[in-house]
Design a protein around this motif. Structure first.
Motif, PDB file in Angstrom:
ATOM      1  N   PRO A  43       0.876  -1.040  -0.009  1.00  0.00           N
ATOM      2  CA  PRO A  43      -0.067  -0.108  -0.009  1.00  0.00           C
ATOM      3  C   PRO A  43       0.794   1.178   0.045  1.00  0.00           C
ATOM      4  CG  PRO A  43      -0.967  -1.526   1.466  1.00  0.00           C
ATOM      5  CD  PRO A  43       0.412  -2.150   0.879  1.00  0.00           C
ATOM      6  N   GLU A  44       1.910   1.150   0.752  1.00  0.00           N
ATOM      7  CA  GLU A  44       2.726   2.507   0.822  1.00  0.00           C
ATOM      8  C   GLU A  44       3.471   2.882  -0.434  1.00  0.00           C
ATOM      9  OE1 GLU A  44       5.267  -0.996   2.925  1.00  0.00           O
ATOM     10  OE2 GLU A  44       3.169  -0.283   2.627  1.00  0.00           O
ATOM     11  N   GLN A  45       3.883   1.617  -1.060  1.00  0.00           N
ATOM     12  CA  GLN A  45       4.445   1.973  -2.548  1.00  0.00           C
ATOM     13  C   GLN A  45       3.309   2.547  -3.678  1.00  0.00           C
ATOM     14  OE1 GLN A  45       6.045  -2.249  -2.918  1.00  0.00           O
ATOM     15  NE2 GLN A  45       7.715  -0.970  -3.946  1.00  0.00           N
ATOM     16  N   VAL A  46       2.181   1.896  -3.501  1.00  0.00           N
ATOM     17  CA  VAL A  46       1.119   2.749  -4.314  1.00  0.00           C
ATOM     18  C   VAL A  46       0.752   4.072  -3.982  1.00  0.00           C
ATOM     19  CG1 VAL A  46      -1.321   2.544  -4.825  1.00  0.00           C
ATOM     20  CG2 VAL A  46       0.127   0.282  -4.712  1.00  0.00           C
ATOM     21  N   THR A  47       0.792   4.431  -2.662  1.00  0.00           N
ATOM     22  CA  THR A  47       0.212   5.861  -2.256  1.00  0.00           C
ATOM     23  C   THR A  47       1.517   6.552  -2.190  1.00  0.00           C
ATOM     24  OG1 THR A  47       0.573   5.234  -0.020  1.00  0.00           O
ATOM     25  CG2 THR A  47      -1.479   4.855  -0.814  1.00  0.00           C
ATOM     26  N   ALA A  48       2.394   6.255  -1.786  1.00  0.00           N
ATOM     27  CA  ALA A  48       3.648   7.396  -1.474  1.00  0.00           C
ATOM     28  C   ALA A  48       4.835   7.059  -2.469  1.00  0.00           C
ATOM     29  CB  ALA A  48       4.023   7.378  -0.136  1.00  0.00           C
ATOM     30  N   GLY A  51      -8.230  -7.702 -11.586  1.00  0.00           N
ATOM     31  CA  GLY A  51      -8.997  -6.300 -11.814  1.00  0.00           C
ATOM     32  C   GLY A  51      -8.909  -6.020 -13.373  1.00  0.00           C
ATOM     33  N   GLU A  52      -9.702  -5.182 -13.831  1.00  0.00           N
ATOM     34  CA  GLU A  52      -9.670  -4.993 -15.230  1.00  0.00           C
ATOM     35  C   GLU A  52      -8.462  -3.991 -15.487  1.00  0.00           C
ATOM     36  OE1 GLU A  52     -11.782  -6.095 -17.641  1.00  0.00           O
ATOM     37  OE2 GLU A  52     -12.849  -7.209 -16.405  1.00  0.00           O
ATOM     38  N   THR A  53      -8.051  -3.178 -14.646  1.00  0.00           N
ATOM     39  CA  THR A  53      -6.986  -2.157 -15.001  1.00  0.00           C
ATOM     40  C   THR A  53      -6.135  -2.254 -13.875  1.00  0.00           C
ATOM     41  OG1 THR A  53      -7.847  -0.411 -13.733  1.00  0.00           O
ATOM     42  CG2 THR A  53      -8.627  -0.626 -16.235  1.00  0.00           C
ATOM     43  N   PRO A  54      -4.868  -1.856 -14.078  1.00  0.00           N
ATOM     44  CA  PRO A  54      -3.797  -1.994 -12.919  1.00  0.00           C
ATOM     45  C   PRO A  54      -4.369  -0.885 -11.644  1.00  0.00           C
ATOM     46  CG  PRO A  54      -2.783  -1.718 -15.151  1.00  0.00           C
ATOM     47  CD  PRO A  54      -4.277  -1.593 -15.336  1.00  0.00           C
ATOM     48  N   MET A  55      -4.911   0.221 -11.943  1.00  0.00           N
ATOM     49  CA  MET A  55      -5.404   0.957 -10.846  1.00  0.00           C
ATOM     50  C   MET A  55      -6.393   0.389 -10.139  1.00  0.00           C
ATOM     51  SD  MET A  55      -3.428   3.478 -11.044  1.00  0.00           S
ATOM     52  CE  MET A  55      -4.165   4.487  -9.659  1.00  0.00           C
ATOM     53  N   SER A  56      -7.230  -0.533 -10.747  1.00  0.00           N
ATOM     54  CA  SER A  56      -8.270  -0.991  -9.792  1.00  0.00           C
ATOM     55  C   SER A  56      -7.501  -2.098  -8.925  1.00  0.00           C
ATOM     56  CB  SER A  56      -9.333  -1.920 -10.752  1.00  0.00           C
ATOM     57  OG  SER A  56      -8.749  -2.974 -11.486  1.00  0.00           O
ATOM     58  N   VAL A  57      -6.625  -2.726  -9.204  1.00  0.00           N
ATOM     59  CA  VAL A  57      -5.468  -3.648  -8.453  1.00  0.00           C
ATOM     60  C   VAL A  57      -4.948  -2.934  -7.256  1.00  0.00           C
ATOM     61  CG1 VAL A  57      -4.045  -5.588  -8.366  1.00  0.00           C
ATOM     62  CG2 VAL A  57      -5.491  -5.378 -10.142  1.00  0.00           C
ATOM     63  N   VAL A  84      -4.730  -0.952  -1.484  1.00  0.00           N
ATOM     64  CA  VAL A  84      -4.475   0.215  -0.535  1.00  0.00           C
ATOM     65  C   VAL A  84      -5.706   0.122   0.535  1.00  0.00           C
ATOM     66  CG1 VAL A  84      -4.782   2.650  -0.108  1.00  0.00           C
ATOM     67  CG2 VAL A  84      -3.501   1.711  -1.813  1.00  0.00           C
ATOM     68  N   HIS A  85      -6.807  -0.292  -0.088  1.00  0.00           N
ATOM     69  CA  HIS A  85      -8.093  -0.373   0.660  1.00  0.00           C
ATOM     70  C   HIS A  85      -8.698  -1.702   1.509  1.00  0.00           C
ATOM     71  CE1 HIS A  85      -8.876   3.962  -0.092  1.00  0.00           C
ATOM     72  NE2 HIS A  85      -8.371   3.754  -1.462  1.00  0.00           N
ATOM     73  N   ASP A  86      -8.155  -2.725   0.942  1.00  0.00           N
ATOM     74  CA  ASP A  86      -8.475  -4.050   1.095  1.00  0.00           C
ATOM     75  C   ASP A  86      -7.717  -4.804   1.995  1.00  0.00           C
ATOM     76  OD1 ASP A  86     -10.831  -3.346  -0.453  1.00  0.00           O
ATOM     77  OD2 ASP A  86     -10.536  -4.982  -1.887  1.00  0.00           O
ATOM     78  N   THR A  87      -8.166  -5.752   2.992  1.00  0.00           N
ATOM     79  CA  THR A  87      -7.203  -6.715   3.532  1.00  0.00           C
ATOM     80  C   THR A  87      -7.108  -7.904   2.599  1.00  0.00           C
ATOM     81  OG1 THR A  87      -8.038  -6.028   5.670  1.00  0.00           O
ATOM     82  CG2 THR A  87      -6.891  -7.925   5.615  1.00  0.00           C
ATOM     83  N   ALA A 126       2.364 -10.922   7.158  1.00  0.00           N
ATOM     84  CA  ALA A 126       3.145 -10.343   6.201  1.00  0.00           C
ATOM     85  C   ALA A 126       2.659  -9.282   5.349  1.00  0.00           C
ATOM     86  CB  ALA A 126       3.807 -11.467   5.169  1.00  0.00           C
ATOM     87  N   THR A 127       1.219  -9.446   4.975  1.00  0.00           N
ATOM     88  CA  THR A 127       0.442  -8.466   4.065  1.00  0.00           C
ATOM     89  C   THR A 127      -0.228  -7.474   5.011  1.00  0.00           C
ATOM     90  OG1 THR A 127      -1.381 -10.132   4.059  1.00  0.00           O
ATOM     91  CG2 THR A 127       0.386 -10.395   2.463  1.00  0.00           C
ATOM     92  N   ALA A 128      -0.246  -7.132   6.185  1.00  0.00           N
ATOM     93  CA  ALA A 128      -0.888  -6.252   6.739  1.00  0.00           C
ATOM     94  C   ALA A 128      -0.914  -4.861   6.415  1.00  0.00           C
ATOM     95  CB  ALA A 128      -0.273  -6.154   8.398  1.00  0.00           C
ATOM     96  N   ARG A 129      -1.774  -4.073   6.031  1.00  0.00           N
ATOM     97  CA  ARG A 129      -1.840  -2.668   5.250  1.00  0.00           C
ATOM     98  C   ARG A 129      -0.900  -1.812   6.014  1.00  0.00           C
ATOM     99  NH1 ARG A 129      -7.741  -0.858   4.334  1.00  0.00           N
ATOM    100  NH2 ARG A 129      -8.189  -2.141   5.982  1.00  0.00           N
ATOM    101  N   ASP A 130      -0.919  -1.767   7.403  1.00  0.00           N
ATOM    102  CA  ASP A 130      -0.124  -0.867   8.044  1.00  0.00           C
ATOM    103  C   ASP A 130       1.304  -1.608   8.136  1.00  0.00           C
ATOM    104  OD1 ASP A 130       1.329   0.754   9.919  1.00  0.00           O
ATOM    105  OD2 ASP A 130      -0.133   0.661  11.299  1.00  0.00           O
ATOM    106  N   PRO A 131       2.460  -1.059   7.552  1.00  0.00           N
ATOM    107  CA  PRO A 131       3.533  -1.522   7.576  1.00  0.00           C
ATOM    108  C   PRO A 131       4.047  -1.794   9.142  1.00  0.00           C
ATOM    109  CG  PRO A 131       3.645   0.346   6.371  1.00  0.00           C
ATOM    110  CD  PRO A 131       2.111   0.198   7.066  1.00  0.00           C
ATOM    111  N   ALA A 132       3.715  -1.137  10.273  1.00  0.00           N
ATOM    112  CA  ALA A 132       3.964  -1.294  11.445  1.00  0.00           C
ATOM    113  C   ALA A 132       3.627  -2.689  12.201  1.00  0.00           C
ATOM    114  CB  ALA A 132       3.535  -0.216  12.693  1.00  0.00           C
ATOM    115  N   ASN A 133       2.495  -3.306  11.504  1.00  0.00           N
ATOM    116  CA  ASN A 133       1.889  -4.546  11.644  1.00  0.00           C
ATOM    117  C   ASN A 133       2.511  -5.679  11.236  1.00  0.00           C
ATOM    118  OD1 ASN A 133       0.403  -3.215  13.780  1.00  0.00           O
ATOM    119  ND2 ASN A 133      -1.362  -2.799  11.903  1.00  0.00           N
ATOM    120  N   ARG A 134       3.506  -5.528  10.357  1.00  0.00           N
ATOM    121  CA  ARG A 134       4.382  -6.729   9.683  1.00  0.00           C
ATOM    122  C   ARG A 134       5.701  -6.897  10.292  1.00  0.00           C
ATOM    123  NH1 ARG A 134       4.520  -3.189   4.286  1.00  0.00           N
ATOM    124  NH2 ARG A 134       2.275  -2.675   3.932  1.00  0.00           N
TER     125      ARG A 134
END
Length: 646
Positions: free
Chosen positions: A186-191, A219-225, A230-233, A255-263
């Motif tokens: 998620p952090e690579q996608v957003t920041a 997904g149909e597009t890279p942006m949907s993936v 970012v938003h799903d678990t 390993a796949t926790a959305r919050d890096p602090a929880n990985r």
């Protein structure tokens, strides 16, 4: 059609060193070739960046820096980088050639792996990532395409640092993300930022795919993936594959926790958890479940074991990993090889389990090679010896060699050279620096100039200036001293000045009375000889001499002096003309002071005070008056010129 026949690099000698044999794979960022390193006579894989990247100075600078960092990473589960360079428009990496298949090839052939086999692939991958993280390196693009399963059962990770180099290129200046979107955190996608926990996230996605045969988000597009990252678990594997071990659900979820602090903090931490999960799995967890795999989040059931999922990338996928020719023998590889690989791993795992959880490397095969690190050169020999031994070499010290730049006691070079692949326990010779080579100026004092030149040449030194100085003690032509002085250390081929004795300089005694000239010359170490001739000059005075004044002569040399006749009736002019009345002391005459042996300055002042003028003639230059004329006590008119020699 064989595309290698039309590739302009095939058959060429790249950078004067790598003879390109064939093309292995081609992707959106690079092409990989099989090549022969003609210098070291070994087969390598050469990855050549596409021209759009090679023409970007920012990419090339970052690429070179990352290549140096990765080359220093020596780990059995990392594809070794041997060399980096440029040849015209070609920017390339020379790497270890590992015949085998990518993990993507395996997933295409098998669909998914049993739990134990999935972990037996992931554990060496995490060991490689963990070693990189502890060295400060982040992969940034962990995915099955970048994991190689060698024909001998080894697992290798490739392409460390390439994504970071691409981030510096002009192709990413408009906010485009780098990496394969199906594995981006998620952090690579957003920041756009990435750290060790970003690699942990990608490893968790890859474990999910190994267990289920598909990525968690489609997904149909890279942006949907990207949106779903970012938003799903990320779902646990058992949501798609009922019966999947809960231990692996927990591993993927952490390993796949959305919050890096929880990985897990880095791949080494995840590695410890993966080893523990493997230990606790039941032995019968190997068979692939027959239950069809459904899509995540309760979507309609899809056909089991689909072919490789489409990996959406925002920049074209990079060149395939370093693989051997991908023929039918790879697609139809017997399961026995996998079982053999599993047995091989378990042997290594038994060793690993007795090591503390802070382990940073794993020994998975007796065939694991080690690479001579470039970091040894320039280090203190003791420190370099310790590092080389830790890497598995038997270290031997070579004969020290002089070098102008490398400080004494540091490693000047290694044998074999940095980047050479070797077997564990191989001998590595460290050649220490003896520091800059210096030679001492030899003792050439008292030698003649030719002898001194020869002696200096024996010490690789050259004669520069010859300086001559008079000397009363050193025979003429002998060396008195050197500049720099004898014994001083200097560089080879340095120039040395010689100070050579000029012997005695012939004093000027012309015009001096015979007795005084005789005393001066004998006192200076000469043997005077006098010859008289008729002359109108003052009687018994020197009118010529041989050798000439200031000539270089030896002590004891004969000096021939020509005198005016000593029996002449010669008189001073004023005496002849009667200018001085006999007994006239009425101020019309002065008495010349006797100033012989006095300091010439004091003598000059005394004569001037007496009313005569003074003419100075330097002869030996010692500062004492050696002779005078008219002599002391003689009566002369005021203003008469008195000559003094000193």
């Amino acid at each position: 059609m064989d595309t290698t026949l039309t590739d302009p690099l095939v058959g060429k000698l790249l950078d004067g060193r790598y003879r390109v044999e064939s093309r292995i794979a081609r992707g959106g960022m690079a092409t990989v070739y099989l090549a022969l390193d003609v210098r070291l006579d070994r087969t390598v894989a050469v990855k050549v960046m596409h021209r759009s990247l090679a023409e970007d100075p920012a990419f090339v600078r970052r690429f070179i820096g990352e290549a140096k960092s990765v080359a220093s990473l020596s780990h059995p589960n990392v594809v070794h980088v041997f060399d980096q360079g440029t040849d015209g428009d070609n920017v390339y990496l020379s790497m270890e050639y590992v015949p085998g298949r990518t993990l993507r090839d395996v997933l295409r052939a098998r669909g998914r792996l049993p739990a134990r086999e999935a972990l037996e692939v992931m554990i060496p991958v995490l060991a490689a990532l963990g070693a990189a993280h502890q060295s400060g390196l982040i992969h940034r693009d962990v995915k099955p395409e970048n994991v190689l399963l060698a024909d001998d059962g080894r697992v290798k990770v490739v392409d460390f640092g390439l994504a970071r180099a691409i981030e510096a290129s002009n192709q990413t200046r408009t906010g485009v993300m780098i990496g394969t979107i199906g594995y981006m955190s998620p952090e690579q996608v957003t920041a756009g930022g990435a750290d060790a926990r970003s690699d942990v996230y990608a490893a968790g996605i890859m474990l999910f795919e190994l267990l289920t045969g598909r990525q968690p988000y489609e997904g149909e597009t890279p942006m949907s993936v990207a949106y779903r990252h970012v938003h799903d678990t990320v779902p646990v594997p058992s949501a798609l594959l009922p019966g999947s071990p809960p231990l692996l659900d927990t591993l993927v979820a952490r390993a796949t926790a959305r919050d890096p602090a929880n990985r897990p903090a880095d791949a080494t931490a995840l590695l410890v958890a993966a080893v523990e999960a493997h230990r606790m799995l039941p032995r019968d967890s190997g068979p692939v479940p027959s239950v069809p795999v459904g899509p995540p989040h309760g979507h309609e059931t899809a056909a089991p074991a689909p072919p490789a999922p489409a990996n959406h990338t925002l920049i074209q996928p990079r060149a395939e990993l370093l693989t051997g020719p991908a023929g039918d023998r790879h697609a139809a590889a017997p399961r026995a090889r996998g079982r053999s690989g599993a047995r091989w791993f378990l042997i290594g795992l038994a060793v690993v389990m007795v090591i503390a959880v802070g382990v940073t490397g794993w020994l998975f095969s007796q065939n694991t090679s080690i690479v001579v690190p470039a970091t040894l050169v320039g280090k203190n020999v003791t420190a370099a010896t310790g590092e080389a031994k830790q890497r598995g070499f038997t270290v031997e010290a070579g004969k020290a060699e002089h070098d102008e730049k490398a400080p004494k006691g540091t490693v000047l070079r290694t044998d074999p050279v940095a980047g050479t692949e070797a077997e564990p326990g191989s001998k590595l010779i460290l050649i220490p620096s003896a520091g800059p080579k210096r030679v001492a100026v030899p003792n050439v004092v008292s030698m003649t100039e030719p002898q001194a030149r020869s002696k200096l040449a024996e010490s690789t030194l050259l004669v520069d200036d010859i300086r001559k100085l008079p000397s009363e003690t050193v025979p003429r032509g002998q060396v008195m001293r050197t500049i720099p002085a004898v014994g001083n250390p200097v560089k080879e081929n340095s120039k040395v000045d010689l100070v050579v004795s000029a012997g005695l300089l012939m004093p000027d005694v012309r015009g001096m009375p015979r007795d005084q000239a005789d005393g001066v010359l004998r006192g200076a170490g000469f043997t005077p000889e006098f010859v008289e001739q008729t002359d109108s000059a003052q009687p018994c005075t020197v009118i010529a001499q041989e050798p000439q004044p200031k000539a270089e002569i030896d002590r004891g040399a004969v000096v021939r002096l020509t005198l005016s006749q000593c029996n002449s009736e010669w008189r001073w002019p004023w005496e002849r003309e009667g200018e001085i009345p006999p007994g006239d002391n009425g101020g019309n005459v002065v008495v010349v002071p006797n100033i012989v042996f006095k300091d010439y300055r004091a003598a000059r002042d005394e004569l001037r005070a007496a009313g005569v003028t003074v003419k100075l003639k330097r002869t030996l230059g010692k500062g004492r008056v050696l002779a005078q004329i008219p002599s002391g006590g003689q009566t002369v008119p005021p203003g008469t010129e008195v000559t003094i020699w000193y």
